[in-house]
Design an enzyme around this catalytic site. Sequence first.
Site, PDB file in Angstrom:
ATOM      1  N   GLY A  10      26.676 -52.521  39.085  1.00  0.00           N
ATOM      2  CA  GLY A  10      28.092 -52.883  39.042  1.00  0.00           C
ATOM      3  C   GLY A  10      28.691 -53.023  40.428  1.00  0.00           C
ATOM      4  O   GLY A  10      28.498 -52.165  41.276  1.00  0.00           O
ATOM      5  N   GLY A  12      32.051 -53.333  41.044  1.00  0.00           N
ATOM      6  CA  GLY A  12      33.493 -53.074  40.985  1.00  0.00           C
ATOM      7  C   GLY A  12      33.878 -52.141  42.125  1.00  0.00           C
ATOM      8  O   GLY A  12      33.155 -52.012  43.117  1.00  0.00           O
ATOM      9  N   VAL A  81      22.988 -56.118  33.043  1.00  0.00           N
ATOM     10  CA  VAL A  81      22.249 -54.925  32.609  1.00  0.00           C
ATOM     11  C   VAL A  81      22.252 -54.883  31.084  1.00  0.00           C
ATOM     12  O   VAL A  81      23.295 -55.061  30.454  1.00  0.00           O
ATOM     13  CB  VAL A  81      22.899 -53.639  33.177  1.00  0.00           C
ATOM     14  CG1 VAL A  81      22.115 -52.399  32.743  1.00  0.00           C
ATOM     15  CG2 VAL A  81      23.008 -53.720  34.693  1.00  0.00           C
ATOM     16  N   GLU A 170      52.507 -53.340  33.961  1.00  0.00           N
ATOM     17  CA  GLU A 170      52.362 -54.254  35.106  1.00  0.00           C
ATOM     18  C   GLU A 170      52.244 -55.706  34.632  1.00  0.00           C
ATOM     19  O   GLU A 170      52.801 -56.617  35.234  1.00  0.00           O
ATOM     20  CB  GLU A 170      51.140 -53.859  35.948  1.00  0.00           C
ATOM     21  CG  GLU A 170      51.347 -52.551  36.704  1.00  0.00           C
ATOM     22  CD  GLU A 170      50.414 -52.410  37.914  1.00  0.00           C
ATOM     23  OE1 GLU A 170      49.252 -52.833  37.799  1.00  0.00           O
ATOM     24  OE2 GLU A 170      50.861 -51.891  38.945  1.00  0.00           O
TER      25      GLU A 170
END
Lengths: 405, 405
Positions: A10, A12, A81, A170
């Site tokens: 990952g 991120g 993955v 948001e």
Amino acid sequence: MSQPKIVVLGAGYGGLTTVAKLQKKLGVNDAHITLVNKHDYHYESTWLHEVAAGTLHHDRGRMKITDLINSAKVNFVQDTVTAIKPDEKKVELTNGVLEYDYLVVALGFEAATFGIPGLLENAFTIGSINQSRLIRQHIEYQFAKYNNESVQKQERLNIVVGGGGFTGIEFLGELANRVPELCEEYDIDRSKVRLINVEAMDTIMPGFDPELIEYAMNSLEARGVEFKLGAFLKECRPDGITIEQNGVREDIPTLTTVWAAGVRANHLVEESSLEDNRGKVEVDANLRAPSHKDVFVVGDCALIWNKEIDRPYPPTAQIAMQEAEICAHNLIALIKGGELEEFEFINRGTVCSLGEKDAMGSIFGGKKLFGWSASVMKKVIDNRALFKIGGVGLVLKKGKFNIFG
Amino acid sequence: MSQPKIVVLGAGYGGLTTVAKLQKKLGVNDAHITLVNKHDYHYESTWLHEVAAGTLHHDRGRMKITDLINSAKVNFVQDTVTAIKPDEKKVELTNGVLEYDYLVVALGFEAATFGIPGLLENAFTIGSINQSRLIRQHIEYQFAKYNNESVQKQERLNIVVGGGGFTGIEFLGELANRVPELCEEYDIDRSKVRLINVEAMDTIMPGFDPELIEYAMNSLEARGVEFKLGAFLKECRPDGITIEQNGVREDIPTLTTVWAAGVRANHLVEESSLEDNRGKVEVDANLRAPSHKDVFVVGDCALIWNKEIDRPYPPTAQIAMQEAEICAHNLIALIKGGELEEFEFINRGTVCSLGEKDAMGSIFGGKKLFGWSASVMKKVIDNRALFKIGGVGLVLKKGKFNIFG
């Protein structure tokens, strides 16, 4: 002597911050580092609500991974993955298998729909670049269709946001700014468009200071957002939702339900033989899986207890990046020798954006911020995340500086 | 003495050019002029293919009617015409009735679908601002969805344009430029997108010089357009079309069929008691309806015979504006006294755009133009249309000047 193999899953906030520190501190011959990611880009997932609303272009919030890593030290594999096999020290990908000595699981979140009927099939979630720009286009498409039908459909102009937490609020802040632009673009009266927030609790932003919550609601209501608090989403259909509020059911026609009321860890964690707690790995003080000490878990897949309030820390970019720093330190200590560090969360405050020019939140020891100063602080936080991942260069390239916008 | 009432239906090229000349030549007390239009804006209908492709914003191609008329002399009514009643000298609107002494019918075109099964329900047409920006958004929405599905659907990336005439070819020219931008925006390989032109004749642009046709096909094929000539559209479904070419049937999966292969006059003409020929009024030499001499018909609702080739003139902006000049002259002659003029078409040439930087056509006495010089000429023609309607001011405001684009 063979190099230890580190595999990071990952790219991120957690995975990329880990790699950024590893490549800074480790020499070329210290370890064989592999980063695996589905796309060839990293994206700022805390900016996706802006992409979904159409107020920020997705290319502003994503970066090529090969521009962020040192290819002399890190091998990038673009693949998905499919399974984590900690007992065999292996990871299965769509196109191959990777073996590791140390694994970092940083596979992020996915939407949790809590079994609400129709939600998985009929609602959007703000979970990736692909999903977010689809939401942007979906909303715009409804506006484009509205004036092309002999019987105008209100469900095209009703936008429902499920969840009054961070992402939902948001997103509404951006939408409230975007909708007047869409109305002008498609010759539609602003008064015909409804922005509806459905939240099961009696408040938005639970845990925030009441004064901040009041500020946020006022800001959004002034721009046309309707709040349905203490309202449970009972069903989501292709053309509408049913909510229950104070025991009364209500149908709301809508073609756009965006679900922002719950996330869970990537399902691969639960499907692996890593010991899990509600789908996450409750890591030890060094951020390792208790059942497999060669596996680190950071970000939304990790569960860490906040002893002060006897609840887990919520999954945020801030905690993911702090975990990644410790994770990288501990990997280096294991490889080169040294003390393992224990993770301790340092709360640098939290600011919730309410659109381009408004925000609210608290920083350093609880100081409350509203409006312009909060929105500046929000941009500082966003730029800080860029700095952690790509240094000054990335801040200059993708940073947010329009503070007088 | 009471002023004669002139009612002009439609603010397209024909109606608006008529009004522009009337308000220039008539004094405030000479006549009571009313212009009726469905929207409060005029649009350049020959630019709509650019709006539909997403290469020109619709606001560049539309103007507020009240900015174009002299409100001291012309009364603007925003309403939809529901019936023309020439025997009663009346026009019915959604919200009222207008009486007239002189009527100008300039209600333009609508799509002709020739009874092809499913076409009316499932195809788009480039016929208005609303329809054109819907096409733009529809195409973009398919691109946005493509990478969000576990099984990618080719029908999202196949775009079929029915008709190899002016509108179809100009639209393909814009699309061929737009598609690479969409591919970049949504991370899609350009090679996956198909642009397919289906034309029943054995050539595109029938009546054009073979060299010009060859040029156009080369230009478009080089940008990935596939031509299916001598191919008949047999059916249009929500998810595909069936064509027949050389006696062989072929199914093409597509969610986007844009029908540009035929127009007819506004249906209100055929529904009225005006004598019609295939839905149009075959006007006399002074552009009046033979059955009702107080009714002028200009633009796409009028049928005028081209004796040279023994076929009617095709409906174009050029002929509509020339007709409007004569129509206005004759109205003034009837009111203030003077000779009626007969209409004679002056062919100033025709240029077909092939996208922003390419075009082909012939001007003044048959001189052929290709490429950049033709695309400059096309912009000159577009600006000339603006000048006729709104003078120099409108050319400066909305004109096309990016000749070195």
